[in-house]
Scaffold this active site. Structure first.
Site, mmCIF file in Angstrom:
data_model
loop_
_atom_site.group_PDB
_atom_site.id
_atom_site.type_symbol
_atom_site.label_atom_id
_atom_site.label_comp_id
_atom_site.label_asym_id
_atom_site.label_seq_id
_atom_site.Cartn_x
_atom_site.Cartn_y
_atom_site.Cartn_z
ATOM 1 N N GLU A 195 -0.890 14.315 -3.931
ATOM 2 C CA GLU A 195 -2.370 13.758 -4.079
ATOM 3 C C GLU A 195 -3.270 15.062 -4.608
ATOM 4 O O GLU A 195 -3.251 15.918 -3.547
ATOM 5 C CB GLU A 195 -3.009 12.763 -3.086
ATOM 6 N N ASP A 202 -7.123 10.425 -7.093
ATOM 7 C CA ASP A 202 -8.093 9.636 -6.467
ATOM 8 C C ASP A 202 -9.240 9.905 -6.448
ATOM 9 O O ASP A 202 -10.009 11.067 -6.360
ATOM 10 C CB ASP A 202 -7.709 9.801 -4.699
ATOM 11 N N LYS A 232 -0.233 14.468 0.956
ATOM 12 C CA LYS A 232 -1.880 14.402 0.959
ATOM 13 C C LYS A 232 -2.300 15.809 1.371
ATOM 14 O O LYS A 232 -1.631 16.848 1.943
ATOM 15 C CB LYS A 232 -2.504 13.514 1.578
ATOM 16 N N LYS A 245 -1.553 -1.349 1.650
ATOM 17 C CA LYS A 245 -2.818 -2.000 2.342
ATOM 18 C C LYS A 245 -2.280 -3.620 2.057
ATOM 19 O O LYS A 245 -2.862 -4.241 0.977
ATOM 20 C CB LYS A 245 -4.072 -1.693 1.409
ATOM 21 N N ARG A 305 2.031 -27.988 5.716
ATOM 22 C CA ARG A 305 0.966 -27.128 5.589
ATOM 23 C C ARG A 305 1.631 -25.663 5.853
ATOM 24 O O ARG A 305 1.140 -24.873 4.887
ATOM 25 C CB ARG A 305 0.218 -27.389 7.179
#
Lengths: 322, 322
Positions: free
Chosen positions: B237, B258, B208, B176, B141
């Site tokens: 950004e 973005d 940012k 992420k 497993r």
């Protein structure tokens, strides 16, 4: 873990796992009664020390020897922020967020508006955060990664539980989990309204064809297992009605029916008539789970709720002060 | 990691990450040339010691103080098994499987028929395993959990790369990721044909709005960043064309756009004309990525390839000897 315990004691959604202490012989002979003697083990499964360790690992892999961009912010600047869920979700992982900012070592105040297990609609405010601006920026991604992953598991679990509907069948998880996140995901399953199957290879017997062959018969395997440990839950996977009868003859507590047709599951439920708990498994999805529950099985287990992850869409927004 | 390196050196699918050593000034002024001076860092990112640690953690959470059911098998019995992919997939995680059985301490022989990065069709034999039967059952497993999760990330990455098609645009990952699995998932992205963005907060600047506000201007933030480290990749950004021009004025290497519309992305590509590398991001999915690539941006980054996981359907089958 105070929040987790609170959710549990409120009896709101999380359900007890299959076992905490050995069922009494009396309860065992009446299998569904036996389900009720299980105390809620899961509230102890994920210990504060587990959260501490998982968060430390995640912070280390993200920060390494330092957040270079955060150094552009004044070391003493303060900020306020909010975490918002952009979509409908079942929340899970509040304690992980708290722990992220605790480990970053400054006085970030996190004020939660939701608890683990809560269902939220799109654009729900989950919490406000206030404190050192660098710390908030540095912890943001790690905090959100825990929350989006665990809430993803809780949300998917809730969808399966809802699909079962009013049937008495309980949804079980499996050992098909993300490596390193077994206990955290089992906790998320509980928050989603599912029930924890065995945690690992150590806390229950699951006797399959290989073990039966090695022991020569189901009775032989069960006898050997009872000698290893008389207290652990004992489940046997069967492939035929003859094997099912063998299980009933030797008092197996739970029988796993993998990839049985709906017709065969119905037949088994009638034939067993409460003498053992019945668990169905095998590629059961959101489309098919209701029909499987309708056959009257006690449990349905699926790896889908933990091996697949659809992260919840979250956002951390800083107010204009930063 | 010999297999991973082999895949890389063959130049088959995995691509180099954005940076290993500082691009030369000459290369920097001609941004696309600069992409070619990056040596393949990713083959060193996931070290054998990382695999050792991840596998040890996963084995511990599954086995705890012992696999009780495996005790029903003769301690000296041997068995043969195979791992099959039940569906189309890009393979990733062979070294994790090897490490699982190495750590279980007996002489399991694993004979691979595929390598990380290979595309397989349904019902492909991935490897054969032979050795102590208990060990094979105990490790099954954990081995499959690594393989199904990492192959899931590699497979999803490949789907995005294929959707980009013939355009020069490179697919980037993000931070992420699944907590604890950052390096493993970055490796899986490379196996899928994607390119690694920064690994964490420590190996690149991503400036940012918050940082720009704190420094008073983009030029101020860039200047502050260069003083922190002149060597790290510096990305800013932007939200407006005016900010974009500011970036170009102070020699920013890469600009993050973005949630720009397709029209605006096209305008930016023309306006920048190769003076900085352009990265598009913001809810770009399999449906929309081709159109975004068509605007001519150099990079597209998406969290979807690592924050969501669709585990690959795998099976470990034992032969009749067990």
């Amino acid at each position: 873990m105070s929040r987790g315990i609170e959710v549990c004691l409120s009896g709101k959604t999380p359900q007890a796992p299959y076992r905490d202490e050995p069922a009494s012989t009396a309860a065992r002979s009446s299998n569904l009664l036996s389900l009720r003697v299980f105390r809620p083990l899961w509230i102890r499964l994920l210990k504060p020390s587990d959260i501490t360790h998982l968060v430390a690992t995640a912070l280390q892999e993200d920060i390494g020897d330092g957040d270079v961009t955060a150094q552009l912010i004044d070391a003493n600047a303060c900020a306020q922020a909010t975490i918002i869920s952009r979509e409908a979700a079942v929340i899970c992982g509040c304690d992980f967020v708290d722990e992220v900012f605790r480990q970053l070592g400054t006085d970030i105040a996190v004020d939660w508006r939701v608890h683990d297990g809560d269902e939220v609609t799109p654009n729900t405010l989950l919490c406000t955060l206030g404190g050192n601006a660098r710390t908030l920026l540095t912890g943001e991604r790690t905090a959100l990664n825990f929350l989006q992953t665990l809430a993803g598991t809780a949300t998917l679990t809730r969808a399966y539980v809802n699909a079962i509907g009013a049937h008495k069948t309980r949804l079980l998880d499996t050992r098909k989990t993300l490596p390193g996140l077994r206990l955290a995901q089992k906790y998320a399953v509980a928050c989603g309204g599912g029930m924890n199957h065995r945690i690992g290879l150590y806390d229950a017997f699951l006797i399959k064809e290989n073990h039966i062959q090695a022991a020569g018969s189901i009775a032989g395997a069960v006898d050997a297992a009872r000698r290893v440990s008389a207290d652990l839950l004992l489940e046997v996977e069967v492939e035929t009605f003859a094997q099912l009868d063998e299980c009933l003859d030797c008092g197996v507590e739970r029988v796993l029916l993998d990839n049985f047709s709906l017709d065969d599951l119905g037949t088994v439920v009638t034939r067993v008539d409460g003498r053992a708990a019945l668990e169905a498994s095998g590629n059961i999805d959101l489309e098919t789970i209701h029909a499987v529950a309708q056959t009257g099985v006690d449990f349905i287990s699926t790896g889908a709720i933990t091996k697949h992850v659809r992260a919840v869409d979250l956002s951390m927004r800083f107010d204009d002060s930063l």
